[in-house]
Design an enzyme around this catalytic site. Structure first.
Site, PDB file in Angstrom:
ATOM      1  N   GLU A   1      77.183  15.072  49.448  1.00  0.00           N
ATOM      2  CA  GLU A   1      77.542  16.470  49.138  1.00  0.00           C
ATOM      3  C   GLU A   1      78.864  16.852  49.804  1.00  0.00           C
ATOM      4  OE1 GLU A   1      73.150  18.538  48.619  1.00  0.00           O
ATOM      5  OE2 GLU A   1      73.995  18.352  50.608  1.00  0.00           O
TER       6      GLU A   1
ATOM      7  N   LYS B   1      74.081  22.567  55.527  1.00  0.00           N
ATOM      8  CA  LYS B   1      73.552  21.914  54.335  1.00  0.00           C
ATOM      9  C   LYS B   1      72.870  20.611  54.737  1.00  0.00           C
ATOM     10  CE  LYS B   1      75.696  21.278  50.517  1.00  0.00           C
ATOM     11  NZ  LYS B   1      74.397  21.425  49.850  1.00  0.00           N
ATOM     12  N   GLY B   2      72.033  20.120  53.823  1.00  0.00           N
ATOM     13  CA  GLY B   2      71.510  18.768  54.015  1.00  0.00           C
ATOM     14  C   GLY B   2      70.041  18.660  54.318  1.00  0.00           C
TER      15      GLY B   2
ATOM     16  N   GLY C   1      73.684  23.935  46.533  1.00  0.00           N
ATOM     17  CA  GLY C   1      72.913  24.881  47.340  1.00  0.00           C
ATOM     18  C   GLY C   1      73.326  24.817  48.802  1.00  0.00           C
ATOM     19  N   ALA C   2      72.620  25.572  49.637  1.00  0.00           N
ATOM     20  CA  ALA C   2      72.873  25.530  51.091  1.00  0.00           C
ATOM     21  C   ALA C   2      71.618  25.997  51.807  1.00  0.00           C
ATOM     22  CB  ALA C   2      74.055  26.419  51.463  1.00  0.00           C
TER      23      ALA C   2
ATOM     24  N   THR D   1      72.599  19.037  45.036  1.00  0.00           N
ATOM     25  CA  THR D   1      71.239  18.519  45.195  1.00  0.00           C
ATOM     26  C   THR D   1      70.355  19.622  45.767  1.00  0.00           C
ATOM     27  OG1 THR D   1      72.031  16.266  45.520  1.00  0.00           O
ATOM     28  CG2 THR D   1      69.866  16.781  46.434  1.00  0.00           C
ATOM     29  N   GLY D   2      69.098  19.655  45.298  1.00  0.00           N
ATOM     30  CA  GLY D   2      68.141  20.633  45.837  1.00  0.00           C
ATOM     31  C   GLY D   2      67.554  21.499  44.740  1.00  0.00           C
ATOM     32  N   SER D   3      66.659  22.399  45.150  1.00  0.00           N
ATOM     33  CA  SER D   3      65.912  23.175  44.151  1.00  0.00           C
ATOM     34  C   SER D   3      66.788  24.223  43.462  1.00  0.00           C
ATOM     35  CB  SER D   3      64.704  23.844  44.808  1.00  0.00           C
ATOM     36  OG  SER D   3      65.122  24.699  45.847  1.00  0.00           O
ATOM     37  N   THR D   4      67.852  24.699  44.106  1.00  0.00           N
ATOM     38  CA  THR D   4      68.735  25.678  43.454  1.00  0.00           C
ATOM     39  C   THR D   4      69.729  24.954  42.542  1.00  0.00           C
ATOM     40  OG1 THR D   4      68.578  26.854  45.566  1.00  0.00           O
ATOM     41  CG2 THR D   4      70.044  27.785  43.902  1.00  0.00           C
TER      42      THR D   4
HETATM   43  C1  5RP Z   1      70.440  19.054  50.039  1.00  0.00           C
HETATM   44  C2  5RP Z   1      71.049  20.378  50.329  1.00  0.00           C
HETATM   45  C3  5RP Z   1      70.511  21.537  49.574  1.00  0.00           C
HETATM   46  O1  5RP Z   1      71.526  22.073  48.801  1.00  0.00           O
HETATM   47  C4  5RP Z   1      69.987  22.551  50.554  1.00  0.00           C
HETATM   48  O2  5RP Z   1      69.002  21.916  51.356  1.00  0.00           O
HETATM   49  C5  5RP Z   1      69.379  23.765  49.852  1.00  0.00           C
HETATM   50  O3  5RP Z   1      68.293  23.355  49.094  1.00  0.00           O
HETATM   51  P1  5RP Z   1      67.483  24.339  48.169  1.00  0.00           P
HETATM   52  O4  5RP Z   1      68.393  24.805  47.095  1.00  0.00           O
HETATM   53  O5  5RP Z   1      66.331  23.479  47.660  1.00  0.00           O
HETATM   54  O6  5RP Z   1      66.970  25.483  49.017  1.00  0.00           O
HETATM   55  O7  5RP Z   1      71.960  20.545  51.107  1.00  0.00           O
HETATM   56  O8  5RP Z   1      70.944  18.051  50.868  1.00  0.00           O
END
Ligand code: 5RP
Length: 222
Positions: free
Chosen positions: A102, A93-94, A81-82, A25-28
């Site tokens: 996750e 994460k989170g 992602g992280a 989950t997330g933009s990456t």
């Molecule tokens: C969501 C996450 C995401 O993987 C983490 O916040 C990184 O997000 P992004 O890829 O948008 O920077 O842990 O719960």
């Protein structure tokens, strides 16, 4: 190319037909799901397990077939992602609010490939990001006090309009100065009744793909 996109697309190269794939989950992670969708259209035969309702919707949009976690015995590869990655591949994460699912998916995965841009690399966890902790709504203000007793400042995600996670819980973003001993902190956090899960991912990531100026770098645990 965008650093996050470059990292995600490199990670997707590890996916092969026949695999069960955890979808982060997330933009990456978004770019990984998009790239998997493209490969599925070209004939890649996989089933995905989503780590959030948002990811489930994205997988449907991009044509990645889904099953629930309870329908599989294990997951071959998860790409997620992280918010921070330390040199031992321990993670925060989170920040996107999906840490519980996750972490369950990461624990069930043979490979957990973390995709980040180079801004997420830190020497010590807690340097930049607060630590998100999912807590039960019942008595959450007392849970917050107990968390702060561990040495952080805790802020309810969403403030006046608290964010409810996909599991109906709340998230406290806990700003520690630096997390020198993540293993010990993880134990202390889990001793607090009301804590559902923490965003510390210790010893779960097996590979990290970093998007950086001019390309990507792959780091793998031995
Ligand atoms: C969501 C996450 C995401 O993987 C983490 O916040 C990184 O997000 P992004 O890829 O948008 O920077 O842990 O719960």
């Amino acid at each position: 190319m965008d650093k996050k996109k470059a990292a995600a697309e490199r990670a997707v190269e590890f996916v092969q037909s026949g695999m069960v794939v955890g979808l982060g989950t997330g933009s990456t992670a978004y770019f990984a799901i998009e790239a998997l969708g493209r490969r599925v259209k070209e004939g890649l035969d996989i089933t995905g397990v989503a780590t959030s309702i948002g990811t489930e919707l994205l997988a449907k949009k991009f044509g990645v077939p889904l099953v629930s976690l309870d329908e599989v015995k294990l997951i071959d590869i998860t790409i997620d992602g992280a918010d921070e990655v330390d040199p031992q591949f321990n993670l925060i994460k989170g920040m996107g609010g999906a840490l519980l699912r996750e972490k369950i998916v990461a624990y069930a995965s043979l490979e957990e490939i973390i995709v980040v841009d180079d801004s997420k690399l830190v020497d010590v966890l807690g340097t930049c990001s607060p630590l998100p902790i999912e807590v039960a709504p019942f008595g959450h203000k007392l849970t917050k006090t107990a968390l702060e007793d561990l040495g952080c400042q805790a802020r309810l995600k969403g403030g006046e309009k608290p964010l409810k996670t996909d599991n109906g819980n709340l998230i406290y973003e806990c700003k520690f100065e630096q997390i020198e001993d993540p293993e010990f902190l993880e134990i202390e956090i889990h001793l607090i009744p009301g804590v559902v899960e923490s965003g510390l991912f210790i010893d779960l990531a097996t590979k990290v793909v970093i998007g950086q100026e001019g390309g990507t770098q792959l780091r793998a645990k031995n």
